[in-house]
Motif scaffolding. Structure first.
Motif, PDB file in Angstrom:
ATOM      1  N   THR A   1     -16.316  13.182 113.602  1.00  0.00           N
ATOM      2  CA  THR A   1     -16.821  14.375 112.915  1.00  0.00           C
ATOM      3  C   THR A   1     -17.648  14.026 111.684  1.00  0.00           C
ATOM      4  OG1 THR A   1     -14.722  14.525 111.705  1.00  0.00           O
ATOM      5  CG2 THR A   1     -14.939  15.853 113.707  1.00  0.00           C
ATOM      6  N   ARG A   2     -17.460  12.818 111.162  1.00  0.00           N
ATOM      7  CA  ARG A   2     -18.232  12.422 109.980  1.00  0.00           C
ATOM      8  C   ARG A   2     -19.712  12.238 110.305  1.00  0.00           C
ATOM      9  NH1 ARG A   2     -16.052   7.734 112.027  1.00  0.00           N
ATOM     10  NH2 ARG A   2     -17.310   5.815 111.905  1.00  0.00           N
ATOM     11  N   HIS A   3     -20.036  12.175 111.611  1.00  0.00           N
ATOM     12  CA  HIS A   3     -21.424  11.944 112.014  1.00  0.00           C
ATOM     13  C   HIS A   3     -22.212  13.241 112.208  1.00  0.00           C
ATOM     14  CE1 HIS A   3     -20.410   7.785 112.392  1.00  0.00           C
ATOM     15  NE2 HIS A   3     -19.618   7.961 113.441  1.00  0.00           N
ATOM     16  N   THR A   4     -21.583  14.378 112.022  1.00  0.00           N
ATOM     17  CA  THR A   4     -22.285  15.652 112.240  1.00  0.00           C
ATOM     18  C   THR A   4     -21.820  16.681 111.218  1.00  0.00           C
ATOM     19  OG1 THR A   4     -22.689  17.459 113.810  1.00  0.00           O
ATOM     20  CG2 THR A   4     -20.538  16.387 113.928  1.00  0.00           C
ATOM     21  N   HIS A   5     -22.707  17.597 110.856  1.00  0.00           N
ATOM     22  CA  HIS A   5     -22.300  18.681 109.970  1.00  0.00           C
ATOM     23  C   HIS A   5     -22.247  20.008 110.721  1.00  0.00           C
ATOM     24  CE1 HIS A   5     -26.789  18.573 109.489  1.00  0.00           C
ATOM     25  NE2 HIS A   5     -26.635  19.870 109.648  1.00  0.00           N
ATOM     26  N   TYR A   6     -22.360  19.955 112.077  1.00  0.00           N
ATOM     27  CA  TYR A   6     -22.282  21.178 112.889  1.00  0.00           C
ATOM     28  C   TYR A   6     -20.907  21.250 113.541  1.00  0.00           C
ATOM     29  CZ  TYR A   6     -23.432  24.800 116.294  1.00  0.00           C
ATOM     30  OH  TYR A   6     -23.446  25.957 117.035  1.00  0.00           O
ATOM     31  N   ASP A   7     -20.136  22.232 113.170  1.00  0.00           N
ATOM     32  CA  ASP A   7     -18.791  22.422 113.707  1.00  0.00           C
ATOM     33  C   ASP A   7     -18.879  23.382 114.894  1.00  0.00           C
ATOM     34  OD1 ASP A   7     -16.145  23.245 114.231  1.00  0.00           O
ATOM     35  OD2 ASP A   7     -15.551  22.892 112.150  1.00  0.00           O
ATOM     36  N   ILE A   8     -18.815  22.843 116.110  1.00  0.00           N
ATOM     37  CA  ILE A   8     -18.997  23.665 117.311  1.00  0.00           C
ATOM     38  C   ILE A   8     -17.932  24.752 117.400  1.00  0.00           C
ATOM     39  CG2 ILE A   8     -19.081  23.648 119.830  1.00  0.00           C
ATOM     40  CD1 ILE A   8     -19.976  20.723 119.675  1.00  0.00           C
ATOM     41  N   GLY A   9     -16.684  24.358 117.235  1.00  0.00           N
ATOM     42  CA  GLY A   9     -15.599  25.320 117.356  1.00  0.00           C
ATOM     43  C   GLY A   9     -15.728  26.464 116.374  1.00  0.00           C
ATOM     44  N   GLN A  10     -16.022  26.130 115.130  1.00  0.00           N
ATOM     45  CA  GLN A  10     -16.160  27.161 114.106  1.00  0.00           C
ATOM     46  C   GLN A  10     -17.350  28.068 114.395  1.00  0.00           C
ATOM     47  OE1 GLN A  10     -13.811  27.411 111.720  1.00  0.00           O
ATOM     48  NE2 GLN A  10     -14.744  29.341 111.098  1.00  0.00           N
ATOM     49  N   ALA A  11     -18.435  27.477 114.884  1.00  0.00           N
ATOM     50  CA  ALA A  11     -19.648  28.250 115.148  1.00  0.00           C
ATOM     51  C   ALA A  11     -19.444  29.277 116.253  1.00  0.00           C
ATOM     52  CB  ALA A  11     -20.793  27.310 115.519  1.00  0.00           C
ATOM     53  N   PHE A  12     -18.556  28.981 117.210  1.00  0.00           N
ATOM     54  CA  PHE A  12     -18.399  29.860 118.371  1.00  0.00           C
ATOM     55  C   PHE A  12     -17.186  30.786 118.286  1.00  0.00           C
ATOM     56  CE2 PHE A  12     -21.664  27.279 120.096  1.00  0.00           C
ATOM     57  CZ  PHE A  12     -22.220  27.999 121.145  1.00  0.00           C
ATOM     58  N   LYS A  13     -16.417  30.694 117.231  1.00  0.00           N
ATOM     59  CA  LYS A  13     -15.234  31.547 117.131  1.00  0.00           C
ATOM     60  C   LYS A  13     -15.590  33.028 117.046  1.00  0.00           C
ATOM     61  CE  LYS A  13     -11.846  28.290 115.321  1.00  0.00           C
ATOM     62  NZ  LYS A  13     -11.009  27.861 114.170  1.00  0.00           N
ATOM     63  N   SER A  14     -16.765  33.333 116.513  1.00  0.00           N
ATOM     64  CA  SER A  14     -17.139  34.741 116.369  1.00  0.00           C
ATOM     65  C   SER A  14     -17.647  35.354 117.668  1.00  0.00           C
ATOM     66  CB  SER A  14     -18.209  34.894 115.279  1.00  0.00           C
ATOM     67  OG  SER A  14     -19.400  34.227 115.648  1.00  0.00           O
ATOM     68  N   VAL A  15     -17.899  34.532 118.709  1.00  0.00           N
ATOM     69  CA  VAL A  15     -18.422  35.068 119.971  1.00  0.00           C
ATOM     70  C   VAL A  15     -17.551  34.666 121.163  1.00  0.00           C
ATOM     71  CG1 VAL A  15     -20.806  35.265 119.189  1.00  0.00           C
ATOM     72  CG2 VAL A  15     -20.022  33.111 120.203  1.00  0.00           C
ATOM     73  N   THR A  16     -16.306  34.310 120.908  1.00  0.00           N
ATOM     74  CA  THR A  16     -15.376  33.962 121.984  1.00  0.00           C
ATOM     75  C   THR A  16     -13.997  34.543 121.685  1.00  0.00           C
ATOM     76  OG1 THR A  16     -14.833  31.875 120.876  1.00  0.00           O
ATOM     77  CG2 THR A  16     -16.522  31.785 122.595  1.00  0.00           C
ATOM     78  N   LYS A  17     -13.201  34.709 122.738  1.00  0.00           N
ATOM     79  CA  LYS A  17     -11.811  35.116 122.539  1.00  0.00           C
ATOM     80  C   LYS A  17     -10.999  33.969 121.960  1.00  0.00           C
ATOM     81  CE  LYS A  17      -9.442  37.701 125.286  1.00  0.00           C
ATOM     82  NZ  LYS A  17      -8.727  38.253 126.468  1.00  0.00           N
ATOM     83  N   TRP A  18     -11.372  32.757 122.363  1.00  0.00           N
ATOM     84  CA  TRP A  18     -10.614  31.589 121.914  1.00  0.00           C
ATOM     85  C   TRP A  18     -11.452  30.338 122.116  1.00  0.00           C
ATOM     86  CZ3 TRP A  18      -7.801  27.731 125.049  1.00  0.00           C
ATOM     87  CH2 TRP A  18      -6.986  26.885 124.265  1.00  0.00           C
ATOM     88  N   VAL A  19     -11.322  29.391 121.188  1.00  0.00           N
ATOM     89  CA  VAL A  19     -11.936  28.071 121.316  1.00  0.00           C
ATOM     90  C   VAL A  19     -10.816  27.047 121.360  1.00  0.00           C
ATOM     91  CG1 VAL A  19     -13.421  26.328 120.265  1.00  0.00           C
ATOM     92  CG2 VAL A  19     -14.030  28.752 120.088  1.00  0.00           C
ATOM     93  N   GLY A  20     -10.775  26.269 122.430  1.00  0.00           N
ATOM     94  CA  GLY A  20      -9.771  25.220 122.558  1.00  0.00           C
ATOM     95  C   GLY A  20     -10.415  23.852 122.443  1.00  0.00           C
ATOM     96  N   GLU A  21      -9.940  23.044 121.503  1.00  0.00           N
ATOM     97  CA  GLU A  21     -10.481  21.694 121.297  1.00  0.00           C
ATOM     98  C   GLU A  21      -9.422  20.687 121.743  1.00  0.00           C
ATOM     99  OE1 GLU A  21     -12.766  21.116 117.632  1.00  0.00           O
ATOM    100  OE2 GLU A  21     -12.336  23.214 117.119  1.00  0.00           O
ATOM    101  N   ILE A  22      -9.598  20.146 122.943  1.00  0.00           N
ATOM    102  CA  ILE A  22      -8.609  19.233 123.521  1.00  0.00           C
ATOM    103  C   ILE A  22      -8.721  17.872 122.839  1.00  0.00           C
ATOM    104  CG2 ILE A  22      -7.746  18.214 125.656  1.00  0.00           C
ATOM    105  CD1 ILE A  22      -9.154  20.436 127.196  1.00  0.00           C
TER     106      ILE A  22
END
Length: 405
Positions: free
Chosen positions: A108-129
């Motif tokens: 995660t230190r290599h990116t400043h884009y948080d996929i899970g956080q970005a999609f929480k507003s347009v999904t019922k749930w985000v699962g990060e395995i």
């Protein structure tokens, strides 16, 4: 026996009856899908991969879940391109499983884009395995969300090189999905309001389709003798050749919407937008809202009476209560004649265009000829957005659930 996490993931999808997966361009699970016998449909862009899976869920009314994979991980451009399509599925309450590469531990230190956080507003749930043996748990939870409650998209993030897990120690069984029934007291109150109304209107949303409640809807409408108006997305939930149908848009729909003193809504959010109706003089009407989601209540309009529950179970309960109170239903020949006359007047306006010989060709002429050659009980019609959608949905008579999308 130990298997790769991605192969275990593919097997869980197969056990859920997923017939194929749309994709673009790459994903850690794509090769595993092929190895496990799940066909892959390669699209030309991420949005199309999402849209095709979304369309599959809609056409089947969520009985089968559309699944897609898109590129993500540290190179998140793919999932970023897919955002608009996922947002549309969220806005339209369409059940859809999106699979993308997650960012692995320590990366995660290599990116400043948080996929899970970005999609929480347009999904019922985000699962990060984050561990291989958790694959069955995350997929199980994903399909629980997809098959229960208000429909909507789910995002699962699967990091590359997640490792292996023992399939015997972490087995997977398909998820059933669960429904909730309405409060009997709320049902009684709703029926009481309905029977006291002078000019009630049955307002139907897409929730009736996802609940598989179209037969129950026809039975209830006939029992109560109510004019039936649907939202655009619910077009076909009630057969538009039925004597009680007032269509989805146009002057006939507008007449009954304005006239009603009680708006009895089932399976609709009542959120006024391009695909539903703004309720005229809403403050002068009594709104009864039957919905699966409490977030819909008192959101756009004051809800005097609410019934919370699955649309099919709600319609069954309403029908039973109404039958008890009316001794088996009501008759209203005056209403049937009013609807017949309104439909005749409505179609008289469009008939010259449907039969027009003018050049360049009138688009309604195309629709008129289309209706002559298609069997509405065996056909599926869709239209591009904008004027084409508006024209088609206004005059094309839909007889079966999802006969129009």
């Amino acid at each position: 026996m130990k298997i790769k996490a991605v192969n275990g993931f593919a097997r869980t999808l197969k056990s859920e009856g997923v017939p194929w997966v749309s994709c673009y361009p790459t994903s850690p699970v794509n090769n595993a899908l092929g190895e496990e016998g799940v066909p892959i449909l390669m699209m030309g862009e991420e949005r199309f991969a999402v849209a095709v899976a979304d369309g599959f869920s809609r056409v089947t009314c969520g009985k089968q879940i559309g699944v897609c994979t898109v590129m993500a991980g540290l190179n998140a451009a793919g999932i970023q391109m897919a955002y608009g399509a996922v947002a549309q599925a969220w806005e339209d309450s369409s059940p859809l499983l999106v699979i993308a590469e997650g960012v692995g531990p320590g990366a995660t230190r290599h990116t400043h884009y948080d996929i899970g956080q970005a999609f929480k507003s347009v999904t019922k749930w985000v699962g990060e395995i984050d561990r291989a043996e958790l694959v069955p748990d995350y997929v199980r939870r994903a399909f629980t969300h997809l098959r229960s409650g208000r429909p909507g998209p789910v995002l699962l993030l699967v990091p590359r090189d997640l490792g292996e897990y023992d399939e015997a120690e972490h087995p997977y069984a398909p998820v059933k999905g669960w429904r909730s029934g309405p409060d009997p007291d709320d049902v009684k109150t709703a029926v009481k309001v309905l029977l006291a109304a002078k000019d009630p209107l049955l307002y139907i949303g897409e929730g009736v389709l996802y609940s598989g409640a179209t037969d129950e809807l026809v039975k209830f409408a006939e029992l109560a003798q109510l004019p039936v108006l649907t939202t655009l997305k619910a077009k076909g939930a009630f057969p538009e050749n039925h004597p009680l149908s007032v269509g989805v848009r146009g002057s006939m729909a507008e007449h009954f919407l304005r006239k009603c003193d009680v708006l009895f809504s089932i399976g609709a959010s009542l959120f006024p937008n391009r695909f539903s109706h703004t309720i005229p003089d809403a403050e002068k009407k009594t709104i009864v809202q039957c919905t699966i989601d409490t977030l819909d209540i008192n959101r756009s309009y004051e809800t005097r009476c609410a019934v919370i529950g699955d649309a099919r179970l709600t319609l069954q309960a309403l029908g039973e209560e109404l039958g008890k109170r009316t001794g088996g239903g009501r008759k209203n020949p005056a209403l049937l004649e009013e609807i017949r006359a309104a439909r005749q007047e409505f179609m008289a306006k469009f008939r010259p265009w449907l039969e027009s010989n003018e050049t360049p060709i009138n688009p309604y002429r195309v629709l008129g000829d289309l209706m002559k050659v298609l069997d509405p009980k065996q056909s599926f019609v869709t239209a591009d957005s904008g004027n084409t959608r508006d024209q088609t949905s206004t005059v094309y008579e839909t007889h079966i659930p999802r006969g129009f999308l």
